[in-house]
Design an enzyme around this catalytic site. Structure first.
Site, PDB file in Angstrom:
ATOM      1  N   HIS A   1      -3.201 -34.222  24.430  1.00  0.00           N
ATOM      2  CA  HIS A   1      -2.152 -33.456  23.772  1.00  0.00           C
ATOM      3  C   HIS A   1      -2.167 -33.810  22.284  1.00  0.00           C
ATOM      4  CE1 HIS A   1       1.805 -31.887  22.688  1.00  0.00           C
ATOM      5  NE2 HIS A   1       1.854 -31.284  23.871  1.00  0.00           N
TER       6      HIS A   1
ATOM      7  N   CYS B   1     -17.805 -56.920  19.986  1.00  0.00           N
ATOM      8  CA  CYS B   1     -16.528 -56.721  20.663  1.00  0.00           C
ATOM      9  C   CYS B   1     -16.790 -55.860  21.886  1.00  0.00           C
ATOM     10  CB  CYS B   1     -15.506 -56.098  19.725  1.00  0.00           C
ATOM     11  SG  CYS B   1     -16.047 -54.517  19.030  1.00  0.00           S
TER      12      CYS B   1
END
Length: 627
Positions: free
Chosen positions: A549, A27
């Site tokens: 974050h 992939c």
């Protein structure tokens, strides 16, 4: 980093060899094995390999995470073990004869096309240097550089033998040895003569076989069948020595007596056919080739013309086709430059300008697929302009004397080495200039719809889509960021915070972490660090500002469950541990652990692209910032 071939060998050995592999695919970043017995694989050894990011055993797959160059490793792996041999053979036997022929030609020439282009450009510039009296043909500088520039073409059959052997699945070194016989000094010294081999005539052409194309390709094709036959009839314990010997004894005389002369006849026929068309009307030939060349490229038909160019150079010492194609290339650049001035789409404007520059160097894929073809009318304008420029060059019958990539760097190759006349170079430059300017002007005249669909551009830019645009962007115009977390990849729209989900802070992705560790995605400086540890900002060495974050509203924990491992303004390397955090503590507080990773200065770049991954591990390439 080790070479891709070395990595492939170590990985294959560690998973238990070919005998333990049922299948393997890849992939964006991983080799995905289906093993007969995963217990045989040496997972610890792979995990400790410097070129392996991590090993993941999941869903019946044994996944070896390599990184963004996994495609190159996969090709080497398949070359070593030939996993897809039957599949590829079936594919080659499908389709019509023309498609299969084009596939064979492209497979044989592509691997060393760059070397031929580089040698051709060097040869052209050396001729220009002689013409301008910068060097003499007896100087050490000229002799040494000419040896490398001309050597590749002199011994071209050896290069062709090696790549043809790979294509026809026969021994590359035996094929190369056969080619060396064709260009051996004892043979070239007999050019134009006839020998006798056990009473059979051996005809050596006027130019022998140096720089020839078709004879060695036919010989290697035949060798593939001869080799398979001997491997069937000779016992395995004798094959190492006896098979090569048998091939030499059969193929050497067969090549010189039958295959070589037949290949020469076919080559002469192709050359004569092209000469007949060109002699009928160089202007029409130039208009057709200049106008349709990029269409041929789009459909892969251009590979069919490469042997003709090579044959022309080998038989008569020059080629008239290459000069007619130069306007076709630069006309696309002229049209793209017009798009740059006309469009109001910021992204398209940047792509148009960069692709205009690449067209000067013969790279038109970004120009055609990223700009002109999606807009349609600029592509039509460029084709018309290429036809006009090609007709102009055809009228003056400009000739090319060295093989090389079709670009402005080809111009010195239009100077004949014997007369050193620059008329051809001047006419080619004028014809190319006409095509470039006309492409620019016609695009303004025809206009185009400036409302380019976002989907078209997005599809062209996807980093994991094998398109010419993606290949061009991947060649040095990008910043590749590694995943800072292990976990599931989610779009920013799934972040339950309007500031992040709307993209107001910048483009990026989100990750649902499965482990409480945050790592540096690239080399850079810690420019933002909250005392609570819930958010970290890094400015990479290449200028991308990355904000990570951890979770949503986790600032309310006031640092509980967070352990900071770095300080403000620290210099960090990719993969350095930045923060440890307790997932259970965050979830116990009823807070989301989904972590957005965004490029806060997105507007400073052309685009930020994800790699369509569903899951990542830290250190794995996952985000591309396009300069």
């Amino acid at each position: 980093m080790s070479s891709n071939e070395e990595i492939a060998k170590r990985v294959l050995e560690a998973v238990g060899g070919k005998e333990n592999v049922n299948s393997v695919v890849h992939c964006a970043t991983r080799l995905r094995f289906k093993l007969k017995d995963e217990g045989v694989a040496d997972t610890q050894r792979l995990s400790q390999d410097d070129d392996v990011i991590q090993v993941v055993q999941k869903g019946g797959q044994y996944q070896v995470v390599i990184g963004s160059h996994v495609g190159d490793v996969y090709r080497e792996l398949n070359g070593i073990a030939d996993f897809n041999n039957e599949k590829e053979a079936a594919q080659e036997k499908s389709g019509n004869i023309f498609d299969r022929l084009i596939d064979i030609i492209s497979s044989i020439f592509t691997p060393f096309l760059g070397a031929m282009a580089g040698a051709g450009v060097l040869k052209g510039f050396l001729t220009l240097a002689l013409t301008l009296n910068w060097v003499s043909d007896t100087s050490g500088v000229y002799v040494v550089l000419w040896a490398i520039a001309d050597g590749l073409f002199t011994y071209l059959p050896v290069m062709l033998a090696f790549t043809a052997a790979k294509k026809f699945r026969t021994n590359e070194f035996l094929a190369a040895a056969l080619a060396m016989a064709l260009v051996h000094p004892s043979i070239t010294a007999l050019a134009g003569q006839t020998l006798s081999f056990l009473g059979l005539p051996v005809i050596i052409g006027a130019s022998a076989y140096t720089s020839s194309v078709i004879p060695i390709i036919l010989a290697v094709f035949l060798q593939s069948y001869v080799e398979r036959f001997f491997k069937k009839v000779i016992p395995s314990f004798l094959q190492t020595i006896v098979v090569p010997l048998a091939i030499f004894l059969v193929m050497a005389p067969l090549t010189f007596i039958a295959v070589g002369p037949l290949g020469t006849i076919l080559g002469n026929a192709l050359g004569s056919g092209y000469d007949a068309i060109y002699s009928f009307s160089p202007i029409i030939a130039g208009a057709v080739m200049g106008g349709l060349w990029q269409v041929f490229v789009m459909f892969g038909m251009h590979w069919g013309f490469v042997p003709i160019m090579m044959l022309n150079l080998n038989q008569v010492g020059f080629d008239t086709m290459t000069p007619m194609l130069l306007p076709a290339v630069l006309a696309q650049g002229g049209a793209a430059l017009a798009v740059f001035f006309m469009t109001k789409n910021v992204k398209l404007k940047g792509l148009a300008l960069s692709s205009t520059i690449t067209s000067f160097f013969g790279i038109t894929e970004p120009t055609v697929y990223g700009v002109n073809l999606p807009l349609k009318k600029p592509f039509i304008a460029a084709c018309i302009s290429g036809a006009v420029g090609g007709a102009f060059i055809g009228f003056f019958q400009v000739k090319n004397y060295v093989f090389g990539l079709i670009s402005l760097l080809s111009l010195p190759g239009f100077i004949p080495q014997d007369t050193k006349a620059i008329t051809g170079l001047m006419m080619a430059a004028i014809g190319t200039g006409i095509a470039f300017v006309l492409g620019f002007v016609l695009t303004f005249v025809l206009r185009f719809d400036d409302q380019v669909e976002v989907k078209q551009l997005a599809a062209a830019d996807k980093a994991d889509t094998v398109t010419p645009v993606a290949q061009e962007l991947a060649s040095g115009h990008t910043i590749m960021l590694a995943s800072p977390l292990n976990g599931e990849v989610l779009p920013l729209t799934q972040v339950k915070d309007q500031v992040f989900s709307s993209g107001a802070l910048g483009k990026g992705v989100a990750i649902e972490p499965t482990e409480g560790k945050l790592y540096a995605p690239a080399d850079g400086t810690v420019t933002t660090l909250f005392p609570t540890g819930h958010a970290v900002g890094i400015t990479t060495d290449e200028g991308a500002e990355v904000l990570m974050h951890i979770g949503m509203d986790t600032v309310e924990l006031d640092g509980k469950g967070f352990t900071i491992k770095v300080q403000q303004d620290d210099q960090v390397k990719k993969g350095d541990l930045l923060v440890e955090f307790d997932l259970a503590t965050i979830k116990a507080a009823g807070l989301s652990t989904i972590t957005p990773i965004v490029i806060t200065n997105t507007n400073s770049f052309m685009d930020v692209l994800d790699m369509d991954q569903k899951e990542v591990i830290h250190g794995e390439d996952f985000l591309t910032v396009v300069k």
